[in-house]
Design a protein around this motif. Structure first.
Motif, PDB file in Angstrom:
ATOM      1  N   GLY A 126       0.692  -1.295   0.214  1.00 13.08           N
ATOM      2  CA  GLY A 126      -0.004   0.103   0.393  1.00 13.08           C
ATOM      3  C   GLY A 126       0.627   1.273   0.306  1.00 13.08           C
ATOM      4  N   ILE A 127       0.528   2.164  -0.946  1.00 14.93           N
ATOM      5  CA  ILE A 127       1.381   3.600  -0.458  1.00 14.93           C
ATOM      6  C   ILE A 127       0.088   4.057   0.186  1.00 14.93           C
ATOM      7  N   ALA A 128       0.792   5.126   0.821  1.00 15.71           N
ATOM      8  CA  ALA A 128       0.555   6.078   1.812  1.00 15.71           C
ATOM      9  C   ALA A 128      -0.019   7.231   1.001  1.00 15.71           C
ATOM     10  N   HIS A 129      -1.276   7.985   1.867  1.00 20.54           N
ATOM     11  CA  HIS A 129      -1.684   9.238   1.991  1.00 20.54           C
ATOM     12  C   HIS A 129      -0.264  10.306   1.976  1.00 20.54           C
ATOM     13  N   PRO A 130      -0.441  11.652   1.499  1.00 15.49           N
ATOM     14  CA  PRO A 130       0.837  12.147   1.656  1.00 15.49           C
ATOM     15  C   PRO A 130       0.581  12.835   3.165  1.00 15.49           C
ATOM     16  N   SER A 131      -0.383  12.812   3.453  1.00 15.27           N
ATOM     17  CA  SER A 131      -0.882  13.404   4.559  1.00 15.27           C
ATOM     18  C   SER A 131      -1.069  12.710   5.887  1.00 15.27           C
TER      19      SER A 131
ATOM     20  N   ASN B 220       8.618  12.875   0.188  1.00 16.25           N
ATOM     21  CA  ASN B 220       7.268  13.012   0.689  1.00 16.25           C
ATOM     22  C   ASN B 220       8.298  14.306   0.818  1.00 16.25           C
ATOM     23  N   ARG B 221       7.213  16.005   1.116  1.00 13.93           N
ATOM     24  CA  ARG B 221       7.616  16.926   1.450  1.00 13.93           C
ATOM     25  C   ARG B 221       6.670  17.744   2.545  1.00 13.93           C
ATOM     26  N   ILE B 222       6.033  17.362   3.276  1.00 12.68           N
ATOM     27  CA  ILE B 222       5.103  17.661   4.079  1.00 12.68           C
ATOM     28  C   ILE B 222       5.952  16.905   5.721  1.00 12.68           C
ATOM     29  N   PHE B 223       5.943  15.368   5.687  1.00 14.75           N
ATOM     30  CA  PHE B 223       6.271  14.639   7.300  1.00 14.75           C
ATOM     31  C   PHE B 223       7.715  15.609   7.805  1.00 14.75           C
ATOM     32  N   ARG B 224       8.812  15.779   6.966  1.00 16.68           N
ATOM     33  CA  ARG B 224      10.319  16.652   7.774  1.00 16.68           C
ATOM     34  C   ARG B 224       9.756  17.902   6.888  1.00 16.68           C
ATOM     35  N   SER B 225       9.251  18.478   7.395  1.00 13.39           N
ATOM     36  CA  SER B 225       9.157  20.196   7.404  1.00 13.39           C
ATOM     37  C   SER B 225       8.967  20.888   8.329  1.00 13.39           C
TER      38      SER B 225
ATOM     39  N   ILE C 137       2.523  10.441  -8.925  1.00  9.02           N
ATOM     40  CA  ILE C 137       3.013  11.520  -7.865  1.00  9.02           C
ATOM     41  C   ILE C 137       1.068  11.859  -7.516  1.00  9.02           C
ATOM     42  N   ALA C 138       1.633  12.105  -6.051  1.00  7.29           N
ATOM     43  CA  ALA C 138       0.173  13.534  -5.533  1.00  7.29           C
ATOM     44  C   ALA C 138       0.358  14.895  -5.777  1.00  7.29           C
ATOM     45  N   LYS C 139      -0.113  15.074  -5.837  1.00  3.19           N
ATOM     46  CA  LYS C 139      -0.507  17.383  -5.880  1.00  3.19           C
ATOM     47  C   LYS C 139      -1.020  17.229  -4.658  1.00  3.19           C
ATOM     48  N   ASP C 140      -0.534  18.918  -4.589  1.00  3.30           N
ATOM     49  CA  ASP C 140      -1.648  19.726  -3.306  1.00  3.30           C
ATOM     50  C   ASP C 140      -3.048  19.922  -4.156  1.00  3.30           C
ATOM     51  N   ASP C 141      -3.116  19.452  -5.106  1.00  2.00           N
ATOM     52  CA  ASP C 141      -4.243  20.137  -5.763  1.00  2.00           C
ATOM     53  C   ASP C 141      -5.768  18.601  -5.547  1.00  2.00           C
ATOM     54  N   GLY C 142      -4.831  17.430  -5.023  1.00  2.00           N
ATOM     55  CA  GLY C 142      -5.020  16.575  -4.671  1.00  2.00           C
ATOM     56  C   GLY C 142      -5.433  15.252  -5.786  1.00  2.00           C
ATOM     57  N   SER C 143      -5.010  16.286  -7.361  1.00  2.00           N
ATOM     58  CA  SER C 143      -5.207  14.724  -8.492  1.00  2.00           C
ATOM     59  C   SER C 143      -3.675  14.257  -7.758  1.00  2.00           C
ATOM     60  N   ILE C 144      -3.650  12.719  -8.239  1.00  2.00           N
ATOM     61  CA  ILE C 144      -3.186  11.411  -8.278  1.00  2.00           C
ATOM     62  C   ILE C 144      -2.687  10.695  -9.515  1.00  2.00           C
ATOM     63  N   TYR C 145      -1.638  10.806  -9.583  1.00  2.00           N
ATOM     64  CA  TYR C 145      -1.370  10.330 -10.992  1.00  2.00           C
ATOM     65  C   TYR C 145      -0.615   8.998 -11.225  1.00  2.00           C
TER      66      TYR C 145
END
Length: 301
Positions: free
Chosen positions: A185-190, A210-215, A282-290
């Motif tokens: 499974g690939i975890a949600h970015p946030s 991921n650019r969220i968890f180490r911020s 790729i998961a973007k901050d606009d909610g798109s995942i592809y």
């Protein structure tokens, strides 16, 4: 089936193999991970990595075969990516406030402007020696973890060829003679307890950045640990998270960073240049995942 769980390098490691007659494999793996955590971290003041960083320009230092091999591999990707990926960003990470091990939410470190040089700071000599040629300093970061996971998996595959997986905090390598298929499974970015996708795979490697968890915040500005190797600046990108599935975990570690900086066409060119069979989520901050795919067919379902 035999398993090992361990927390080190600020990471939860999990290893599962079909079984082996080599009864001391756990001790060997634990000692190897403990050695890397102690000697390759930029946060330890008197370790092997620090000794290399303290070399003056023109001085030669000898390092262990493992660190030499890891650093040389990282340096090769530094060249292959035209410095986009760089293991020489220690000073820049510290100036952006990443001057201690996570977790932390705010840095008191006052930044100063550091010029980013593109000269190669080390020449690799024979007999595990390096010549310091520039004042840039090493931070192997996630590349070291990927390197270690890959080396452990390659060794365990020899002693337990039927199947196995080595997972270092979501960066993993797995193998199977054909009877075992892994569902990953690939975890949600946030939201790490949610999944945004999954794959079924028998042989391959997976890395996620991921650019969220180490911020953190520095003087009111949002910062994260992903820097552009060409400039030393924090990457500004609409991408929150990239996951790469390919055959080599070291390649996957590098490719996750490139995905934040290259457009899809440029990324595809890089995959093709390395003849790299690859799937990229790729998961973007606009909610798109592809998904993006490149190279030859992967052993992925």
């Amino acid at each position: 089936m035999d398993t090992l769980s361990l927390n080190t390098m600020n990471t939860n490691f999990y290893i599962e193999i079909a079984g082996t007659q080599k009864m001391d494999w756990k001790d060997k793996v634990v000692k190897w991970l403990q050695y890397v955590a102690r000697e390759w971290s930029r946060f330890e003041p008197n370790n092997e990595l620090n000794q290399i960083n303290q070399l003056k320009v023109g001085e030669i230092g000898r390092i262990s075969p493992a660190l030499y091999d890891c650093l040389k591999a990282a340096d090769n990707y530094y060249t292959l990516t035209n410095n986009i990926f760089s293991p020489y960003l220690k000073l820049h990470l510290e100036q952006h406030g990443y001057d201690r091990s996570f977790p932390f939410q705010e840095s008191k470190y006052k930044p100063i402007q550091i010029e980013k040089k593109t000269n190669k700071p080390f020449l690799f000599l024979d007999h595990n020696e390096v010549l310091k040629t520039d004042n840039q300093l090493i931070d192997l970061g996630g590349f070291a973890k990927g390197y270690v996971v890959e080396k452990i998996a390659d060794w365990l595959r020899q002693v337990s060829p039927e199947f196995g997986i080595v997972d270092g905090g979501g960066d993993m390598k797995m193998w199977s003679s054909g009877k075992k298929t892994w569902t990953i499974g690939i975890a949600h970015p946030s939201h790490i307890h949610e999944e945004i996708s999954s794959i079924r795979i028998q042989n391959g490697a997976i890395a996620t950045s991921n650019r969220i968890f180490r911020s953190w915040k520095q003087q009111g500005k949002e910062k994260h640990h992903l820097l552009d190797g060409r400039t030393g600046e924090v990457i500004i990108s609409p991408i929150l998270q990239t996951t790469i599935i390919t055959n080599s975990l070291c390649q996957a570690e590098v490719a996750t960073k490139l995905a934040f900086l290259l457009n899809e066409q440029e990324l595809q060119v890089w995959f093709d240049k390395l003849q790299m069979p690859c799937a990229c989520l790729i998961a973007k901050d606009d909610g798109s995942i592809y998904w993006l795919k490149g190279g030859e067919k992967l052993d992925v379902i």
